[in-house]
Design a protein around this motif. Structure first.
Motif, short mmCIF file in Angstrom:
data_model
loop_
_atom_site.label_atom_id
_atom_site.label_comp_id
_atom_site.label_asym_id
_atom_site.label_seq_id
_atom_site.Cartn_x
_atom_site.Cartn_y
_atom_site.Cartn_z
N THR A 9 0.86 -1.19 0.00
CA THR A 9 0.00 0.00 0.00
C THR A 9 0.89 1.23 0.00
O THR A 9 1.81 1.34 0.81
N LEU A 10 0.63 2.13 -0.91
CA LEU A 10 1.44 3.34 -1.02
C LEU A 10 0.87 4.42 -0.11
O LEU A 10 -0.35 4.60 -0.05
N ASP A 11 1.75 5.12 0.60
CA ASP A 11 1.26 6.28 1.36
C ASP A 11 1.53 7.56 0.57
O ASP A 11 2.05 7.52 -0.54
N ASP A 12 1.17 8.69 1.17
CA ASP A 12 1.27 9.96 0.43
C ASP A 12 2.70 10.28 0.04
O ASP A 12 2.94 10.84 -1.04
N ILE A 39 6.84 10.83 -4.18
CA ILE A 39 8.12 10.42 -4.79
C ILE A 39 7.89 9.93 -6.23
O ILE A 39 8.60 10.31 -7.16
N LEU A 40 6.88 9.08 -6.41
CA LEU A 40 6.61 8.52 -7.75
C LEU A 40 6.25 9.63 -8.74
O LEU A 40 6.75 9.65 -9.87
N ASN A 41 5.39 10.53 -8.31
CA ASN A 41 4.99 11.60 -9.23
C ASN A 41 6.18 12.51 -9.56
O ASN A 41 6.37 12.89 -10.71
N HIS A 42 6.98 12.81 -8.55
CA HIS A 42 8.12 13.71 -8.75
C HIS A 42 9.17 13.08 -9.65
O HIS A 42 9.68 13.71 -10.57
N LEU A 43 9.50 11.82 -9.39
CA LEU A 43 10.60 11.19 -10.13
C LEU A 43 10.21 10.71 -11.52
O LEU A 43 11.07 10.32 -12.29
N GLN A 44 8.91 10.74 -11.85
CA GLN A 44 8.54 10.49 -13.25
C GLN A 44 8.96 11.67 -14.12
O GLN A 44 9.12 11.53 -15.33
N GLU A 76 14.15 18.81 -2.41
CA GLU A 76 12.95 19.29 -3.10
C GLU A 76 11.68 18.73 -2.48
O GLU A 76 10.65 19.39 -2.41
N LEU A 77 11.76 17.47 -2.03
CA LEU A 77 10.58 16.81 -1.47
C LEU A 77 10.45 17.04 0.04
O LEU A 77 9.46 16.64 0.65
N GLU A 78 11.49 17.64 0.63
CA GLU A 78 11.53 17.91 2.08
C GLU A 78 11.41 16.63 2.90
O GLU A 78 10.63 16.55 3.85
#
Lengths: 149, 162
Positions: free
Chosen positions: A2-5, A10-15, A31-33
């Protein structure tokens, strides 16, 4: 898994991309803090769970050497599995899918040179007794594809 | 640009991915006997030259609920296919978009766009979005769903040539 926020962030940013920098994870973590170690650990977990298929440079297939061509065949139902086995024995066949159309078998040929594409296609035609349609790319359009995580 | 021997060694070393360590480029450079600086310079040059499309994460579509996909195909006016193809490629749900030759009379379609969605219904709705973009420049279209994977081998660096 299960993915958390944070995983989704991370997935959205690194795409969108990953920096070429001596400390690339530190740059992204800032960048992601989130802490750098946590970023790396979460990527490891998502890779192990196969949520991440690949992480790294995506190369232009043609620039890696060789020629590529999408091909299709129209195979009658009764012969389909036998022909699929024949086609798949060729190491030049990189992917092969059954699809919903009269042209019901679609695969990619990958060879060293342009001429070999036609040679392999002719061999497959001679072996199976069915025509191979060639659909080489004429133009590739820039892609903005992203999966919202 | 054409990759040289060193570039090809870099491609071979990284095509299955970057190591998940704080200094991934230094680790690869050490393996190849290069300095980190030279490796990074070459990676930047390959990215600028289009050999590297991007350095990024590829999520598993299925794990994120994108379980449906269809190969949509379109018969688009040749004079407009370059402009319209780029608009279709810019859609976030299209993962591949190519102009390919027609094979008349069997195959009138010259634009191929792979559509991804969470269901067959969603894919059909997205297909309508493309139909709206193409408008009267499109004379006919179809969509092919995959019903079976017959073979799946990744495209790898071809071995010969230096």
């Amino acid at each position: 898994m299960t993915l958390d926020d944070t995983d989704r962030l991370i997935l959205n940013h690194l795409q969108e991309g990953f920096p070429i920098d001596p400390n690339p994870f530190q740059v992204v973590a800032k960048e992601l803090e989130i802490p750098e170690a946590e970023l790396i650990e979460r990527l490891e977990v998502m890779k192990a769970a196969r949520v991440i298929t690949r992480f790294g440079p995506f190369y232009d297939a043609a620039a890696m050497g060789g020629a590529f061509c999408l091909c299709a065949m129209a195979i009658p139902d009764g012969e389909f599995d036998a022909v699929a086995r024949q086609v798949n024995t060729h190491p030049e066949v990189a992917h092969n899918y059954e699809r919903t159309h009269r042209l019901n078998m679609w695969f990619v040929l990958a060879t060293e040179t342009r001429d070999e594409i036609e040679e392999v296609a002719e061999r497959i035609e001679a072996q199976t007794g069915h025509r191979v349609w060639l659909f080489p790319k004429l133009q590739e359009f820039f892609i903005r594809f992203r999966v919202a995580a | 640009m054409t990759p040289d021997t060193t570039d090809r060694a870099i491609i071979a070393a990284t095509q299955s991915g970057l190591p998940l360590v704080p200094h991934p480029y230094a680790a690869i450079a050490t393996d190849l006997g290069l300095s980190e600086d030279e490796l990074c310079t070459r990676l930047r040059a390959m990215q600028a030259g289009g050999i590297i499309r991007r350095i990024a994460v590829a999520p598993n579509h299925y794990a994120l609920g994108m379980t449906a996909n269809g190969m949509s195909v379109w018969d688009v006016d040749g004079a407009q296919v370059a402009t319209l193809g780029q608009r279709v490629g810019n859609l976030e749900f299209v993962s591949h978009c190519y102009e390919r030759p027609r094979a008349l009379p069997d195959w009138p379609y010259n634009l191929f766009a792979m559509i991804h969605g969470s269901s067959r219904d969603e894919v059909e709705a997205l297909r309508q979005t493309i139909a709206d973009i193409l408008g009267s420049a499109c004379q006919g279209h179809d969509i092919l769903y995959s019903t079976r994977i017959l073979k799946k081998t990744g495209l790898r660096l071809r071995s010969k040539k230096g």
